[in-house]
Design a protein around this motif. Sequence first.
Motif, PDB file in Angstrom:
ATOM      1  N   LEU A 132       0.833  -1.200   0.000  1.00 43.26           N
ATOM      2  CA  LEU A 132       0.000   0.000   0.000  1.00 43.26           C
ATOM      3  C   LEU A 132       0.872   1.256   0.000  1.00 43.26           C
ATOM      4  O   LEU A 132       0.646   2.182  -0.785  1.00 43.26           O
ATOM      5  CB  LEU A 132      -0.924  -0.013   1.217  1.00 43.26           C
ATOM      6  CG  LEU A 132      -1.928   1.132   1.335  1.00 43.26           C
ATOM      7  CD1 LEU A 132      -2.809   1.231   0.097  1.00 43.26           C
ATOM      8  CD2 LEU A 132      -2.771   0.960   2.591  1.00 43.26           C
ATOM      9  N   ASP A 193      -5.205   4.464  -0.003  1.00 44.33           N
ATOM     10  CA  ASP A 193      -6.085   3.294   0.035  1.00 44.33           C
ATOM     11  C   ASP A 193      -7.479   3.635  -0.471  1.00 44.33           C
ATOM     12  O   ASP A 193      -8.252   4.310   0.198  1.00 44.33           O
ATOM     13  CB  ASP A 193      -6.165   2.739   1.461  1.00 44.33           C
ATOM     14  CG  ASP A 193      -6.788   1.358   1.506  1.00 44.33           C
ATOM     15  OD1 ASP A 193      -7.888   1.182   0.954  1.00 44.33           O
ATOM     16  OD2 ASP A 193      -6.167   0.437   2.072  1.00 44.33           O
ATOM     17  N   SER A 215      -4.215  -0.121  -2.778  1.00 42.53           N
ATOM     18  CA  SER A 215      -4.900  -1.068  -1.894  1.00 42.53           C
ATOM     19  C   SER A 215      -3.889  -1.970  -1.213  1.00 42.53           C
ATOM     20  O   SER A 215      -2.728  -2.055  -1.610  1.00 42.53           O
ATOM     21  CB  SER A 215      -5.926  -1.907  -2.676  1.00 42.53           C
ATOM     22  OG  SER A 215      -5.296  -2.579  -3.758  1.00 42.53           O
ATOM     23  N   CYS A 216      -4.346  -2.639  -0.165  1.00 41.38           N
ATOM     24  CA  CYS A 216      -3.519  -3.550   0.634  1.00 41.38           C
ATOM     25  C   CYS A 216      -3.656  -4.964   0.087  1.00 41.38           C
ATOM     26  O   CYS A 216      -4.775  -5.443  -0.125  1.00 41.38           O
ATOM     27  CB  CYS A 216      -3.969  -3.495   2.094  1.00 41.38           C
ATOM     28  SG  CYS A 216      -3.331  -4.828   3.121  1.00 41.38           S
ATOM     29  N   GLU A 244      -9.859  -1.515   5.378  1.00 42.36           N
ATOM     30  CA  GLU A 244      -9.078  -1.595   4.145  1.00 42.36           C
ATOM     31  C   GLU A 244      -9.672  -2.620   3.179  1.00 42.36           C
ATOM     32  O   GLU A 244      -9.202  -2.750   2.047  1.00 42.36           O
ATOM     33  CB  GLU A 244      -7.624  -1.959   4.446  1.00 42.36           C
ATOM     34  CG  GLU A 244      -6.832  -0.846   5.099  1.00 42.36           C
ATOM     35  CD  GLU A 244      -5.411  -1.253   5.442  1.00 42.36           C
ATOM     36  OE1 GLU A 244      -4.896  -2.185   4.797  1.00 42.36           O
ATOM     37  OE2 GLU A 244      -4.805  -0.651   6.346  1.00 42.36           O
TER      38      GLU A 244
END
Length: 350
Positions: A132, A193, A215-216, A244
């Motif tokens: 991220l 994010d 994004s994670c 998330e």
Amino acid sequence: MLDFTAMRAQLAEVYDLTPSVELAQSMSDIHAKMDRVIPFPDFVRYAPYIAAINKLKAEKNAVILAHNYMTPEIYHGVADVVGDSLQLAIEATKVEAEIIVQCGVHFMAETSKILNPAKTVLIPDVEAGCSLAESITADGIAQMRAKYPGAPVVSYVNTTAEVKAASDICCTSSNAAQIVAALPGDTIIMTPDQYLAQNVANMVPQKNIVWWEGSCIVHEQYTPEDINEFRAMNPDTTIIAHPECPPDVVDACDYSGSTSGIIDYVTTHKPAKAMLVTECSMASNISDALPEIEFTGPCNMCPYMKKITLEKILWALHTGSEAVEVDPLVAGKARIAVERMIELSRAVTK
């Protein structure tokens, strides 16, 4: 990159790291905090490292800050402070020790260094990065400012020092909605994010939130189909997601919160069964304190967080290697964004 053969040889010359049943038995109070997830034979292997690290911390005036995603032997065995990104950032401002060992990923160590420029900050593995944080640069912030002139930039703490320095204020998953709601203006830029931004947009509809599409890798893997299938087979399980996760995943769950929020929720509500839609170590680290809850269901593991091990922590403390440095000019600007986050977070919770 660490030379494990040389590292282990050097550590063996100074510390007795041979698995010891007697030593493990003498540390039963520490094992009791994790015995639900760490069997005694495994703890026998960890005990010499835990004992050596805790002794070395005292000798070197060091403190270990550990994120909630650390494995139980780190979280319960050697950490002095545990928490989510906001908690660790706040605690970093209170540290009196000369050395901070950051058990988490690289941006967390940078944050501690930003807040403590005169202290030594060590990260046990410099390659413990974050997908991220790596998804955006200061140039990306500039692009968003050009696209939305005048809009304040709120950057997640899961970012590099350069990105923090280019932002107006930072946020964590636990305070993002409050910070966005408190900022002036109708349009707010959130980076990096996209899913946290979209979930915050649902919570703060009075603001026009625009976002960077990062994004994670842990949380983006979950799908609403996964949640619905699990719920169909386990209707008596409370399902809790991290923000998330994509909004349709959050919508399919019973509750969504930061890592600290998740801990508070299960501690307060004590569901008989719980599935945590987040990183795997979350459930492991709180299960012994909540024996009445059966933690069940799938989870995703962060490969970056898992780069931090007891062996690497001992090596970092022993050698003082893997020190984190931040350019003073960058650190000064980044510190403003982080301190604004802490100040505003405290203000909105009073």
